[in-house]
Design a protein around this motif. Structure first.
Motif, mmCIF file in Angstrom:
data_model
loop_
_atom_site.group_PDB
_atom_site.id
_atom_site.type_symbol
_atom_site.label_atom_id
_atom_site.label_comp_id
_atom_site.label_asym_id
_atom_site.label_seq_id
_atom_site.Cartn_x
_atom_site.Cartn_y
_atom_site.Cartn_z
ATOM 1 N N TYR A 66 0.836 -1.203 0.000
ATOM 2 C CA TYR A 66 0.000 0.000 0.000
ATOM 3 C C TYR A 66 0.867 1.248 0.000
ATOM 4 C CZ TYR A 66 -4.128 -2.843 1.138
ATOM 5 O OH TYR A 66 -5.152 -3.758 1.122
ATOM 6 N N TYR A 70 1.193 8.957 4.804
ATOM 7 C CA TYR A 70 1.704 9.370 6.114
ATOM 8 C C TYR A 70 2.627 8.310 6.717
ATOM 9 C CZ TYR A 70 -2.266 6.362 6.825
ATOM 10 O OH TYR A 70 -3.141 5.314 6.718
ATOM 11 N N ARG A 74 5.327 2.831 3.471
ATOM 12 C CA ARG A 74 4.555 2.759 2.220
ATOM 13 C C ARG A 74 5.457 2.289 1.085
ATOM 14 N NH1 ARG A 74 6.421 7.718 2.960
ATOM 15 N NH2 ARG A 74 7.055 8.917 1.125
ATOM 16 N N GLY A 110 3.343 -4.737 7.693
ATOM 17 C CA GLY A 110 2.933 -4.118 6.433
ATOM 18 C C GLY A 110 2.118 -5.157 5.666
ATOM 19 N N GLU A 167 -6.764 4.584 11.256
ATOM 20 C CA GLU A 167 -5.693 5.451 10.713
ATOM 21 C C GLU A 167 -6.022 6.941 10.658
ATOM 22 O OE1 GLU A 167 -2.904 4.311 10.585
ATOM 23 O OE2 GLU A 167 -2.814 2.283 9.787
ATOM 24 N N LYS A 181 -7.377 2.288 1.343
ATOM 25 C CA LYS A 181 -8.119 1.979 2.568
ATOM 26 C C LYS A 181 -9.451 2.701 2.585
ATOM 27 C CE LYS A 181 -4.199 1.067 5.461
ATOM 28 N NZ LYS A 181 -3.402 1.500 6.590
HETATM 29 S S1 SF4 Z 1 -0.087 2.344 7.149
HETATM 30 FE FE1 SF4 Z 1 0.022 0.104 7.031
HETATM 31 S S2 SF4 Z 1 -0.952 -0.384 5.092
HETATM 32 FE FE2 SF4 Z 1 -0.437 1.785 4.976
HETATM 33 S S3 SF4 Z 1 1.597 1.836 4.017
HETATM 34 FE FE3 SF4 Z 1 1.911 1.784 6.222
HETATM 35 S S4 SF4 Z 1 2.188 -0.353 6.717
HETATM 36 FE FE4 SF4 Z 1 1.240 -0.253 4.693
#
Ligand code: SF4
Length: 416
Positions: A66, A70, A74, A110, A167, A181
């Protein structure tokens, strides 16, 4: 890459997740097992960067498919990557536990390949710890939003607590910064956990031998300050999550700027005190009977950074005071600045026997200077102070260096 290097990377990557607490876990080893979780929380200690110090808090991997803007992990981020095998996490957990370094494991990850694949890997760690090694320490597993119902059902049979992170405070924020998401998907996972927790409780009432499902419930994390969304929307989302999915806690985590981010993200973290005010407001919503619109009315959608949310409310609603501590119902006493839940319960007991005086309050160790303009006791009635333009100044404690022990006491009692 050796395990030590992986640990360095993946423990550091996990520090951004604040949704970690072991409160409410109860698990004891039988003759064959190893370790136990006390009824009282075993993990209330956080370092200033959000790390929870008595759990091994790691990611299985910081590779992620993903692209949440933030997040340092990522897919487009240029960060060092590592990945544990489930067997490595099991070994680390057991080694640390036996050395008495930790009381349990907080395991997140992740998203590798897909939510289902990631969830299977997390479950494999939990299954091996519980079934192969008889591990009875605390286990907090990340529930990957969008993972199948069957996998969530399985995870909850091993974990003490599950957490699916919401989140960001609004669906619009997610669309902007984390387009893979959505509230619908994360909410679906939370709904499944909540339904299974309820079902397991009901089954255990019928038969105490029925399996427990996530006995310490579920929690979530919301990042604050990554978007201009005001506190009113943050608290509104939190309040809906508590009501709909019976969450144990919503954790608020100030956005930490990371290198090479999207220009829509702020260059600075929000002030730490904003997180603190949100936790105070959250407490008022859950235990003091306040509504979100009382704490953050439309004309003031952000909490005051200078005043705690209850005092700020009292100064806006002076017509509700003074409150007679000898006659007022519990709900009105809970709204007096400085009057905490424990104090109110003690007061209600004391006043059955005699009329409450200032000396009684002093014995309860309440902040009398802050409270006096708002209350009537057997020997005290405020004179015009409640209308004074200088009331805020008179009742606001002077800024002082925070004391470790004051904070610890407030954290325990939640008195506001
Ligand atoms: S918040 Fe979670 S899903 Fe999104 S990039 Fe970071 S690790 Fe991946």
């Amino acid at each position: 890459m050796d395990v030590r290097k992986k640990l360095e990377i993946l423990a550091d990557a996990a520090k951004y997740d604040a949704s970690c607490s072991s409160s409410g876990g109860k698990r004891k080893a039988g003759k064959e097992g190893l370790g136990s979780v006390e009824g009282m929380g075993i993990c209330h200690s956080y370092t200033p960067d959000g790390r929870c110090v008595s759990l091994l808090k790691i990611l299985l991997t910081n590779f992620c498919i993903y692209d949440c803007q933030y997040c340092i992990n990522r897919i487009s981020s240029d960060t060092a990557r590592a990945r544990f095998t489930p067997a490595e996490v099991v070994r680390l957990t057991l080694d640390f536990y036996k050395r008495n370094y930790i009381e349990g494991l907080f395991l997140s990850s992740g998203v590798i390949k897909s939510p289902d694949y990631t969830m299977e890997q997390l479950i494999e760690v939990a299954r091996t710890l519980r079934e192969v090694h008889g591990f009875q320490g605390y286990l907090h597993l990340k529930a990957v939003p969008g993972a199948s119902k069957e996998l969530i059902d399985k995870a909850g049979l091993y974990a003490d607590r599950l957490s699916a992170n919401i989140e960001l405070p609004t669906d619009g924020d997610l669309k902007k910064l984390a387009p893979e998401k959505s509230f619908a998907v994360t909410g679906g996972t939370m709904k499944e956990i909540s339904a299974r927790v309820e079902q397991s409780r009901a089954e255990r009432q019928e038969s105490p031998k029925a399996p427990k499902f996530a006995p310490a419930g579920q929690s979530t994390q919301m990042i604050v300050g990554a978007t201009p969304t005001p506190d009113a929307a943050i608290l509104d989302t939190a309040s809906r999550l508590y009501t709909r999915f019976k969450l144990k806690r919503v954790y608020y985590s100030g956005y930490s700027p990371i290198p090479l981010v999207d220009a829509r993200l702020p260059a600075k973290s929000p002030p730490l005190v904003r997180e603190h005010r949100l936790y105070q407001a959250d407490w008022l919503l859950r235990f003091y009977g306040f509504r979100v619109d009382e704490l953050t009315p439309p004309e003031q959608p952000d909490l005051s950074l200078e005043l705690d949310p209850k005092l700020a409310w009292a100064l806006r609603r002076r017509e509700a005071f003074p409150v007679d501590v000898n006659r007022a119902p519990r709900e009105a006493l809970l709204r007096v600045p400085g009057m905490g839940v424990r104090t109110v319960d003690r007061l209600l007991r004391i006043r059955r026997w005699h009329r409450v005086t200032l000396a009684d309050l002093a014995r309860l160790r309440v902040p009398l200077t802050r409270m006096k303009p708002f209350i009537v006791t057997a020997d005290h009635r405020p004179t015009g102070l409640i209308d004074s333009s200088r009331l805020a100044e008179r009742v606001t404690p002077p800024s002082t260096q925070l004391s470790l022990f004051t904070s610890a006491r407030e954290a325990l009692t939640g008195e506001l």
